[in-house]
Design an enzyme around this catalytic site. Sequence first.
Site, mmCIF file in Angstrom:
data_model
loop_
_atom_site.group_PDB
_atom_site.id
_atom_site.type_symbol
_atom_site.label_atom_id
_atom_site.label_comp_id
_atom_site.label_asym_id
_atom_site.label_seq_id
_atom_site.Cartn_x
_atom_site.Cartn_y
_atom_site.Cartn_z
ATOM 1 N N ASP A 109 85.978 67.782 28.992
ATOM 2 C CA ASP A 109 85.059 67.008 30.019
ATOM 3 C C ASP A 109 85.639 65.452 30.242
ATOM 4 O OD1 ASP A 109 83.939 69.015 31.076
ATOM 5 O OD2 ASP A 109 81.385 68.590 30.423
ATOM 6 N N GLU B 47 76.186 69.592 16.618
ATOM 7 C CA GLU B 47 75.921 67.710 15.724
ATOM 8 C C GLU B 47 74.910 66.686 16.097
ATOM 9 O OE1 GLU B 47 80.867 66.325 16.737
ATOM 10 O OE2 GLU B 47 79.942 65.026 18.164
ATOM 11 N N ARG C 126 87.409 63.638 27.210
ATOM 12 C CA ARG C 126 88.062 63.129 26.288
ATOM 13 C C ARG C 126 89.697 62.032 26.811
ATOM 14 N NH1 ARG C 126 90.096 67.304 23.526
ATOM 15 N NH2 ARG C 126 88.970 66.435 21.461
#
Length: 845
Positions: free
Chosen positions: A22, A86, A24
């Site tokens: 999306d 994460e 980077r």
Amino acid sequence: MASSSSSSSQTYDVFLSFRGEDTRLNLTAHLYSALTQSGIHVFRDDGGLQRGEEISASLLQAIERSGIALVILSPDYASSRWCLDELLSILGRLRSAAQVVVPIFYNIDPSEVRRQRGTYGEAMERHQQRLGGGGDLRVLRWREALTEISNLSGFDSRAFRSEVELIDTIVKDVLEKVDAGQLFVAEHPVGIESRVQQLASKLSKKRFRKAHIIGLWGMGGVGKTTVAKAFYNTIGRTFRRARSFLAKIRENSKHSNDVVNLQKQLISDIINTEVFKVPNIDRGKRIIQERFPNIKAFVVLDDVDSVNQLNTLCGSLEWFCPESIIVITTRDLHLLSVIRADYKYRMRTMDEIESLELFSWHAFKQEAPLENFIELSKNVVAYCGGLPLALEVLGSYLFDRKIEEWEDVLSKLERIPNDEIQAKLKISFDGLKDDMEKNIFLDICCFFFNKDRNYATHILNGCGFNAKIGITTLIERSLINVNRNNNKLEMHDLLRDMGREIICGNPRKDPEDRSRLWFQEDVTEVLMQNTGTKVIEGISLKKPHEVCEIDSEAFKAMRKLRLLQLEYVNLEGDYRHLSNKLRWLCWRGFPLKSIPDSLYQKNLVAIDFRYSKLRLVWKKPQLLQCLTILILSHSPHLRQTPDFTNLPNLEKLVLKDCPSLVLIHQSIGDLKKIILVNLKDCKCLRILPRSIYKLKSLKTLILSGCSLIDHLEEDIEQMESMTVLKADHTAITVIPKSLARLEALKHGYVSFLGLEGRAPDVFPSLIWSWIMADFMAYLHFWAILPSFEVCGKNADHSLDSMEKLRDFWMPCMGQPSWNWNPHQADPWKLLHHLTVMIKFRMQHR
């Protein structure tokens, strides 16, 4: 996942969490560049996670070691299971107050994240289908995490005119958070993180309805301030607009103007303004009292050493807003009790591994010692005893020195401690209120280190000191400890050395001019050269491997001598040369057959003659009204105790392992204050005088190993204070029934016939074994009943014994504290039925 991490172990300022596909190449790349150009250290997972991988340990570590987490919630973020895992790790850090988490809603409505609608709802459905029923819990946790982060304060890209404006705002916010008064902790923060975690765990478990006080206490140089700084950087980050660290309060509050300056700093830090004028202490207190209750604050008061300082800066918890946190570092535990600290954390010294690492960083600039210096380094570490201050000072001093120099330094430290370390430790000693407390500390350093607390208290009280409160004060001031297992006085070796160095003086005094002598060469020099003076109050001379001959005249000038400890020393000459002020005479291996009358003993509080050659304690009775402790253990030739008539205040009599002892003087019954009688392993002792059972004050009686003692009298019930009775490895097979009526013993300790433990656990087993033994005897008696005419008297006696056994059993069973197995048969019922049957047979024979 660790519950906390100190900023001292923080590797990154910011951890970037994002969906690579999306963002980077757009927002993430531009934000990363802007942050790094602003000097912010950022972790970004450039490679991304490949499908099928779990989150790597290095990525989890990066999360742990980052102060701030920026989570870029893009439209496709929730489609990545790894991004969601994460996120779980990041929020775990948030809950432990170890990390600041900032969501960035990028081209997505926060409500879609919160309620998992739109692309987020679709992503959750796909995860549910792929993982099947077994993934329900995992998906539920992801949903909760998305809801939680969407409720945090963050940035919505739709509210900005351009991406550049968004990035500039984020960078500015991060800069404020990163530079929010963080403190330098330590160049080499070894062991800091685990200690901060332990403190943080006390806060993460619940919310507080009032201000919460945490106290860090311990000896000087143990790292209280260092840990407080790391704690401030870690937890204080969540109070970034209202936190204050007041350093070195003891040093910075010697004058009223100094205290006012501390108040000004505190007010400025918390209220973020300098408009308030603080002309004096009372005005400062008033401002704190009026303004702080509405501000959630984090305050560290470093190195506090008086109640006045606490009253000035945080006089009452009502001055602070609920959920505020106040951290106090001090050497004085009592201060934390005065202010009613919620949690008192005693700073522990470093373990061997931590110590060697910290020392190595300072001595070798690396994590471990150089190969040729390993053993020398271990010797230095052992000397430091886990004290960070000593490890850092000596490590820096030895840096880049040769092996020969290291050896010289170690040799010197055995006699003369390092000045820098001593100066830091001496602060605690100087802070003691009066000379009495200081004298108690110095006496312990030289004579009572590793001695029983009660033993030392008796002797020091006899010296005119209020030792009970004095020793308590020394414990609170972190100068000594008491071992919980054996009640012995302990202290850090460097504190002991500090006390002894105070006695030596600066500049160093000649041995004869010091108040206490313990170093064997100094003591020998003074005694051999007859240079003693009235300054000397205590002497310790130990010659365990050789017999030392000393002329008694060497003590003639020591008129203030009150403490004398000798080991295997022969004193030649007249004993009247010993001081009349002696309170403690500890003489291991006393060489004479009896204590000479010429020795002035009227002021003695303790006579401790272990391993003596005594055959008779005194040739004629002595009137010793001050004597409270008499220890004659391991005296192989001692045959009888002294007459106790003139020892009215004796509290402890210890005659352990006196193999020739055959007589306990009957006057022992006259001791009204005795609390301990220890006769362990007196193997020739056959009987106890009947008068011993009159000792109402006696708490502990030890007969273990007295193999010829075969009974105890019923009179033992007079020993109403007894809580410990040890009679294992004796010839005693039956204990008196009256023991069951000793209320104090019912909650005490007993050892008999191979059984030992709490009396409520031991007595029922003993009673059961006796009852069953009698029961079997009575069965045998029943079998031979046809010849009953021959033994009628024996039968009557047996029946009478049963009735007595019942009398013994019932008091035990009547007490709810006695531990009895309800599944076992009731022995009294068995005996009752047997008695009825025997009586029936006797009536119809």
